[in-house]
Design an enzyme around this catalytic site. Structure first.
Site, PDB file in Angstrom:
ATOM      1  N   CYS A 219       0.784  -1.201  -0.247  1.00 60.37           N
ATOM      2  CA  CYS A 219       0.121   0.009   0.083  1.00 60.37           C
ATOM      3  C   CYS A 219       0.923   1.128   0.063  1.00 60.37           C
ATOM      4  O   CYS A 219       1.745   1.405   0.880  1.00 60.37           O
ATOM      5  CB  CYS A 219      -1.046   0.070   1.322  1.00 60.37           C
ATOM      6  SG  CYS A 219      -1.900   1.465   1.514  1.00 60.37           S
TER       7      CYS A 219
ATOM      8  N   CYS B 247      -0.591   3.453  -7.077  1.00 55.73           N
ATOM      9  CA  CYS B 247      -1.595   2.834  -6.055  1.00 55.73           C
ATOM     10  C   CYS B 247      -1.642   1.131  -6.442  1.00 55.73           C
ATOM     11  O   CYS B 247      -1.784   1.080  -7.463  1.00 55.73           O
ATOM     12  CB  CYS B 247      -2.839   3.455  -6.151  1.00 55.73           C
ATOM     13  SG  CYS B 247      -4.375   2.642  -5.306  1.00 55.73           S
TER      14      CYS B 247
END
Length: 274
Positions: free
Chosen positions: A70, A177
């Site tokens: 992440c 992302c």
């Protein structure tokens, strides 16, 4: 041997899929936080607390490495996580693949969440590794959330918006992302032909195996896949089944390279430094 992967939502699927493909004997522990998701707009203290809680739970369940697939969590708390758990348990973070995209001589756009796009961390990464090349930063509001919910229509709308704001001279898009690789084919469809996509999932998986250390030797034996949802045992959410890698992990089966790289125009694997 068990590896834990921590994210608020489905962003961990691609890295988990690569680990499953490269070293199928590994047991995987997938720690998600549906009660706190999404982490993107949350405060630094909130993200850090949730990340630490999941990491402690992973260590209690005998995880021998902690992966943070992440970008937001890496930007926010990877250093303090390492201070707490290393050297006993390796902690591997995730950064956008700016360096390999720039090294390939590409004109680059970085797609990322609003938080990551605005972060000093991404600005420093670009300054350090873009080799002086101009980099277009493209925030993608709502895209990660749509992917998390398996909302194809909303994801398509967010992709159209981001593609429309990506300059045509950019021949490479860095996926900043970890949710975005799940919709890589749809992203490529909206970009000019020949555009290369760069993401870090395979590199993070390979770095994890180096830190254990454990060789990448695919074979016919598969380990388990366990899921924790905000601290409780569970299963992958229904939205994970919208993606081939999610379906493969939910079945605790093998994950093929074709499942992870559905389009040949994606960039080759790169080294991960986080």
């Amino acid at each position: 041997m068990k590896v834990a992967l921590i994210d608020s939502g489905l962003g961990l699927l691609s890295t988990a899929g690569w680990l499953r493909h490269l070293a199928p004997r590994l047991d995987l522990l997938l720690l998600m936080d549906p009660e706190g998701a999404p982490w993107g707009p949350r405060t630094t203290s909130f993200i850090t607390d949730r990340l630490f809680g999941a990491a402690r739970a992973a260590v209690e369940r005998d995880a021998e490495a902690i992966v943070v697939p992440c970008n937001t969590a890496t930007v926010t708390a990877i250093d303090v996580l390492r201070e707490e758990f290393e050297p006993g348990v390796p902690v591997i973070g995730t950064v956008p693949a700016v360096k390999p995209a720039a090294a390939a001589g590409r004109s680059i756009a970085v797609w990322a969440t609003v938080r990551t796009t605005a972060s000093s961390y991404q600005a420093r990464l670009i300054a350090e590794f873009a080799n002086g090349k101009p980099v277009e930063q493209v925030a993608c509001p709502g895209l990660a959330e749509a992917i998390d919910h398996g909302d194809v229509a909303a994801a398509s709308e967010a992709i159209d918006d981001a593609a429309g704001r990506t300059p045509h001279h950019c021949d490479a898009v860095v996926l900043g992302c970890t949710h975005y690789p799940l919709v890589a084919p749809e992203i490529l469809q909206r970009l000019p032909a020949g555009t290369a996509l760069y993401d870090s999932a395979e590199a993070v998986a390979r770095q994890t195996l180096r830190r254990l250390p454990r060789p990448a030797v695919p074979d016919g034996t598969v380990g388990g896949v366990d899921v924790m949802l905000s601290g409780h045992s569970g299963v992958l959410p229904a939205s994970a089944h919208a993606y081939p890698v999610g379906r493969a992990l939910a079945a605790a089966g093998q994950v093929s390279r074709e499942t992870l790289l559905p389009e040949a125009s994606q960039a080759p694997p790169v080294e991960e430094r986080a």
